[in-house]
Design a protein around this motif. Structure first.
Motif, PDB file in Angstrom:
ATOM      1  N   ASP A  65      19.538 -29.674  -5.410  1.00 17.44           N
ATOM      2  CA  ASP A  65      18.484 -28.767  -4.968  1.00 17.44           C
ATOM      3  C   ASP A  65      18.317 -27.594  -5.932  1.00 17.44           C
ATOM      4  O   ASP A  65      17.207 -27.144  -6.207  1.00 17.44           O
ATOM      5  N   GLU A  66      19.452 -27.108  -6.439  1.00 16.00           N
ATOM      6  CA  GLU A  66      19.410 -25.905  -7.269  1.00 16.00           C
ATOM      7  C   GLU A  66      19.342 -26.209  -8.747  1.00 16.00           C
ATOM      8  O   GLU A  66      19.137 -25.312  -9.558  1.00 16.00           O
ATOM      9  N   TYR A 103      24.053 -32.618  -2.680  1.00 17.17           N
ATOM     10  CA  TYR A 103      22.633 -32.343  -2.459  1.00 17.17           C
ATOM     11  C   TYR A 103      22.270 -30.890  -2.743  1.00 17.17           C
ATOM     12  O   TYR A 103      21.156 -30.589  -3.123  1.00 17.17           O
ATOM     13  N   HIS A 104      23.234 -29.982  -2.604  1.00 13.94           N
ATOM     14  CA  HIS A 104      22.855 -28.588  -2.908  1.00 13.94           C
ATOM     15  C   HIS A 104      22.789 -28.352  -4.411  1.00 13.94           C
ATOM     16  O   HIS A 104      21.950 -27.600  -4.878  1.00 13.94           O
ATOM     17  N   MET A 163      32.562 -43.757  16.061  1.00 12.68           N
ATOM     18  CA  MET A 163      31.689 -43.072  15.106  1.00 12.68           C
ATOM     19  C   MET A 163      30.274 -43.649  15.078  1.00 12.68           C
ATOM     20  O   MET A 163      29.324 -42.963  14.714  1.00 12.68           O
ATOM     21  N   THR A 194      15.288 -35.235   1.690  1.00 14.56           N
ATOM     22  CA  THR A 194      14.326 -34.125   1.653  1.00 14.56           C
ATOM     23  C   THR A 194      14.413 -33.350   0.331  1.00 14.56           C
ATOM     24  O   THR A 194      13.400 -32.865  -0.166  1.00 14.56           O
ATOM     25  N   LEU A 223      10.158 -28.719   4.750  1.00 13.31           N
ATOM     26  CA  LEU A 223      11.149 -28.882   3.667  1.00 13.31           C
ATOM     27  C   LEU A 223      10.584 -29.588   2.434  1.00 13.31           C
ATOM     28  O   LEU A 223      11.118 -29.434   1.342  1.00 13.31           O
ATOM     29  N   ARG A 258      19.085 -21.325  -0.647  1.00 15.28           N
ATOM     30  CA  ARG A 258      18.739 -22.716  -0.421  1.00 15.28           C
ATOM     31  C   ARG A 258      18.502 -23.003   1.062  1.00 15.28           C
ATOM     32  O   ARG A 258      17.837 -23.968   1.422  1.00 15.28           O
ATOM     33  N   PRO A 283      18.491 -31.536   8.641  1.00 18.41           N
ATOM     34  CA  PRO A 283      17.245 -30.989   9.183  1.00 18.41           C
ATOM     35  C   PRO A 283      17.034 -31.395  10.645  1.00 18.41           C
ATOM     36  O   PRO A 283      16.550 -30.593  11.451  1.00 18.41           O
ATOM     37  N   GLY A 342      36.846 -38.269  -1.741  1.00 13.19           N
ATOM     38  CA  GLY A 342      36.572 -38.848  -3.045  1.00 13.19           C
ATOM     39  C   GLY A 342      36.114 -37.874  -4.101  1.00 13.19           C
ATOM     40  O   GLY A 342      35.564 -38.269  -5.122  1.00 13.19           O
ATOM     41  N   ALA A 370      15.398 -39.271   5.522  1.00 16.29           N
ATOM     42  CA  ALA A 370      14.776 -37.936   5.508  1.00 16.29           C
ATOM     43  C   ALA A 370      15.810 -36.890   5.871  1.00 16.29           C
ATOM     44  O   ALA A 370      15.530 -35.928   6.590  1.00 16.29           O
ATOM     45  N   GLY A 371      17.029 -37.075   5.382  1.00 14.13           N
ATOM     46  CA  GLY A 371      18.105 -36.132   5.666  1.00 14.13           C
ATOM     47  C   GLY A 371      18.289 -35.152   4.522  1.00 14.13           C
ATOM     48  O   GLY A 371      17.323 -34.726   3.883  1.00 14.13           O
ATOM     49  N   LYS A 372      19.547 -34.821   4.255  1.00 16.16           N
ATOM     50  CA  LYS A 372      19.851 -33.801   3.253  1.00 16.16           C
ATOM     51  C   LYS A 372      19.351 -34.225   1.876  1.00 16.16           C
ATOM     52  O   LYS A 372      18.607 -33.499   1.217  1.00 16.16           O
ATOM     53  N   TRP A 384      30.741 -43.547   2.740  1.00 15.12           N
ATOM     54  CA  TRP A 384      31.290 -42.298   3.267  1.00 15.12           C
ATOM     55  C   TRP A 384      31.933 -42.662   4.601  1.00 15.12           C
ATOM     56  O   TRP A 384      31.249 -42.884   5.584  1.00 15.12           O
ATOM     57  N   GLN A 395      31.350 -43.542  -8.179  1.00  9.75           N
ATOM     58  CA  GLN A 395      31.601 -43.684  -6.735  1.00  9.75           C
ATOM     59  C   GLN A 395      32.629 -42.659  -6.229  1.00  9.75           C
ATOM     60  O   GLN A 395      33.419 -42.138  -7.014  1.00  9.75           O
ATOM     61  N   PRO A 396      32.644 -42.419  -4.928  1.00 10.27           N
ATOM     62  CA  PRO A 396      33.671 -41.538  -4.366  1.00 10.27           C
ATOM     63  C   PRO A 396      35.066 -41.972  -4.810  1.00 10.27           C
ATOM     64  O   PRO A 396      35.364 -43.168  -4.852  1.00 10.27           O
ATOM     65  N   PHE A 456      32.355 -38.639  -9.503  1.00 11.75           N
ATOM     66  CA  PHE A 456      31.828 -38.340  -8.176  1.00 11.75           C
ATOM     67  C   PHE A 456      31.833 -36.835  -7.943  1.00 11.75           C
ATOM     68  O   PHE A 456      32.848 -36.179  -8.141  1.00 11.75           O
ATOM     69  N   VAL A 494      30.953 -41.254   7.960  1.00 13.62           N
ATOM     70  CA  VAL A 494      29.667 -41.616   8.543  1.00 13.62           C
ATOM     71  C   VAL A 494      29.606 -43.123   8.797  1.00 13.62           C
ATOM     72  O   VAL A 494      29.137 -43.573   9.838  1.00 13.62           O
TER      73      VAL A 494
END
Ligand SMILES: NC(=O)c1ccc[n+]([C@@H]2O[C@H](COP(=O)([O-])OP(=O)(O)OC[C@H]3O[C@@H](n4cnc5c(N)ncnc54)[C@H](OP(=O)(O)O)[C@@H]3O)[C@@H](O)[C@H]2O)c1
Lengths: 225, 342
Positions: free
Chosen positions: A150-151, A146-147, B128, A22, A53, B209, B185, B266, A17-19, A107, A201-202, A207, A110
């Motif tokens: 979104d757009e 994700y933006h 991390m 959502t 959201l 946005r 969020p 990437g 339920a992140g970027k 990633w 992929q990245p 990508f 992360v």
């Protein structure tokens, strides 16, 4: 098969339920689908976020979303979905037999340094498929930021419409996902087998791509040449 | 929309000198101080410097740079943008900023964040895998330190505190503290939970946005019974006399930086078309004072923002061009935006 993308019949489950989660929830709601969405926390932790959201989506647990949905999108960190210690974090049983869309990328910022996820000879979606025996895995929605997602949604036939590339070993599942992509507002470009998703992929050519279908096909052709 | 505040933000990018060489880290830091002094003279309200631990950026210790600026300026507020709290000690962060607050007669401000890079984790011995816990515990501790009363605290990410009193105290009794958020969020909700003002880092895509995030912040504050402060936004940009001049100067320097960072993540190299699109419709405020002012005013109005910080220094943009951008921001852009929004 087609009923699977009929908004009146198919329920979309989203794990994460992140970027990205959502945004996809919002697009699916806008397209008329019932949507269930989950994080790893109790549903109450995301209820307000979802109400604001992705108004109309149901906040629930991951196993409930996976169990009740017809199509499930993985929008959580890859390192959480395929953890190093092998502990099962995805609701594997509930996902069995279902179409599962892998929107995840490795990633390192992360997921940490994970040589097991970065081998040259295997795509991360193949590793996800191996972790989900019996699921019909399709890679999609991973290459677009994700933006842009979104757009970017546009009606079919809009000259500015962008495309989402997909890949998967189950042809019928690919077709269902292609239909879903179309109803969310993007052209679908089916690259074929899951392994063909390497180019998404990245570090690879597609990508980050926020391109139309023809441009995506061009890039794939050039990458293969 | 009466009192919108305008700021400048930099990470201390290594610029080219006027002879075309890359500045040293030391030169880059002194240049930032000079830009801040000019910004102060021009009446810009906030100057923010962000923490990074990469060769392209000279600023790893924002509050030390702010201390230097503090003694040479009169009015401008001195902010971090951001302080990577996850890999720092909340007690030290408080002490260092309270010290800047003393040096500047109460002008210090912290923007806490998780940072968009992760170099600080191995550098300071953090894992991390503890990303979420580190931030959650430390923001909680920091919020208690802000009371400026003795704190007792225990957690997993630092030694426990027993009735620990932390010095120096600020004169106002309140160290101004914001939280910087990218697109998560959960972070928006957490910021509201602590009642901190929210600084949205909007570095790509259309600013509209982010309107739902502003909404989420207000709704969450309501639910937690905290105060929803005016929202801040920070976005990159660059100003020259004309649109063309701004783009011609900025693009090659921006591209070097963007492609280097993109390669780590990437992404393929950025194209001129993508840049033009971002400048026309997205979150890069590049152009003449009129163009930049028009786009800023529209973004501020859309989000109902109370503060706008322009990140003016991307990449190797030469020192003199940067200095002129600071000047144009203060003398032309800010008054124009105020006019448009009046
Ligand atoms: N950001 C982009 O532009 C983008 C674009 C395309 C694809 N992707 C990929 O999409 C995935 C999500 O990225 P993001 O940017 O949306 O990250 P994000 O904002 O950090 O969101 C991740 C979400 O996953 C949840 N989560 C974590 N562990 C979970 C679990 N075991 N079960 C269910 N949910 C869990 C998190 O919530 P809790 O931690 O509270 O559980 C959070 O809601 C990543 O694999 C990323 O590579 C990202």
């Amino acid at each position: 098969m087609h009923s699977l993308t009929d908004p009146k019949k198919a329920t979309i489950g989203i794990l994460g339920a992140g970027k990205v989660g959502t945004v996809l929830a919002r697009l699916a709601i806008a397209a008329g689908y019932p949507v269930l969405i989950a994080s790893s926390r109790p549903p109450a932790a995301i209820e307000l976020t979802i109400d604001v959201l992705a108004h109309g989506a149901g906040a629930t647990t991951a196993s409930d979303a996976a169990g009740r949905a017809d199509i499930v999108i993985l929008a959580l960190p890859l390192g959480k979905a395929v953890p190093l210690d092998g502990v099962e974090t995805l609701p594997v049983d509930q996902l069995r037999g279902k179409i599962v869309i892998d929107a995840m990328n490795y990633w390192w910022e992360v997921d940490g340094v994970r040589p097991d996820l970065t081998g040259d000879d295997v795509t991360t979606s193949e590793l996800v498929a191996a972790a989900l025996p019996g699921s019909r895995l399709v890679k999609a929605f991973n290459h677009m930021g994700y933006h842009d997602l979104d757009e970017g949604a546009r009606p079919t036939g809009d000259p500015d419409r962008k495309a989402i590339a997909l890949s998967g070993d189950d042809v019928a599942a690919n077709d269902v996902v292609a239909d879903l992509i179309d109803s969310l507002g993007f052209d679908a470009v089916d690259l074929g087998l899951l392994v063909e998703g390497a180019v998404l992929q990245p570090g690879r050519e597609l990508f980050g791509a926020n391109l139309g279908a023809a441009e995506i096909r061009d890039v794939v052709e050039q990458a293969a040449a | 929309m009466a009192d919108i505040e305008f700021g400048l933000d930099t990470f201390g990018d290594i610029p080219q000198t006027d002879t075309g060489e890359l500045a040293s880290h030391a030169q880059a830091i002194r240049h930032v101080v000079a830009e801040a002094v000019l910004a102060d003279q021009l009446g810009i309200e906030v100057f923010a410097v962000g923490e990074h631990h990469r060769p392209e950026y000279a600023i790893s210790s924002p509050e030390t740079v702010l201390a230097g600026i503090a003694t040479q300026t009169e009015r401008i507020r001195l902010s971090s943008g951001v302080t990577v709290l996850s890999s720092d000690d909340p007690v030290r962060v408080f002490q260092r900023f309270a010290t800047v607050d003393a040096l500047s007669n109460g002008r210090a401000e912290v923007i806490l964040g998780r940072g968009s890079f992760t170099e600080s984790f191995p550098l300071f011995g953090y894992d991390m895998n503890d990303y979420d816990t580190l931030f959650e515990e430390k923001i909680e501790l920091f919020s208690r330190l802000l009371t400026e009363r003795p704190v007792s605290w225990s957690g997993t990410t630092r030694a426990a505190l027993h009735d620990a009193d932390v010095f120096p105290k600020t004169e106002s009794g309140h160290l101004s503290t914001w939280v910087g958020v990218g697109g998560s969020p959960q972070s928006v909700v957490r910021t509201a939970q602590y009642g901190f003002p929210l600084m949205l880092a909007i570095i790509g895509g259309s600013p509209e946005r982010f309107a739902p995030y502003a909404d989420l912040y207000r709704r969450a504050a309501e639910q937690f019974g905290t105060t929803a402060h005016p929202i801040g936004m920070h976005s990159p940009g660059f100003i020259a006399r004309t649109d063309d001049e701004a783009k011609e100067i900025f693009f090659p320097h921006y591209k070097v930086m963007r492609d280097r960072i993109g390669a780590l993540r990437g992404w393929p190299p950025v194209t001129r078309a993508e840049f033009e699109n971002e400048v026309a419709h997205g979150s890069m405020y590049v152009g003449s004072p009129e163009t930049v002012a028009r786009r800023m005013a529209s973004a501020i109005a859309t989000l109902g923002a109370g503060r706008f910080d322009l990140i003016y220094s991307a990449g190797t943009t030469p020192m003199s061009d940067r200095m002129r951008a600071v000047e144009l921001y203060g003398t032309e852009v800010v008054p124009l935006v105020r006019d448009i929004l009046a």
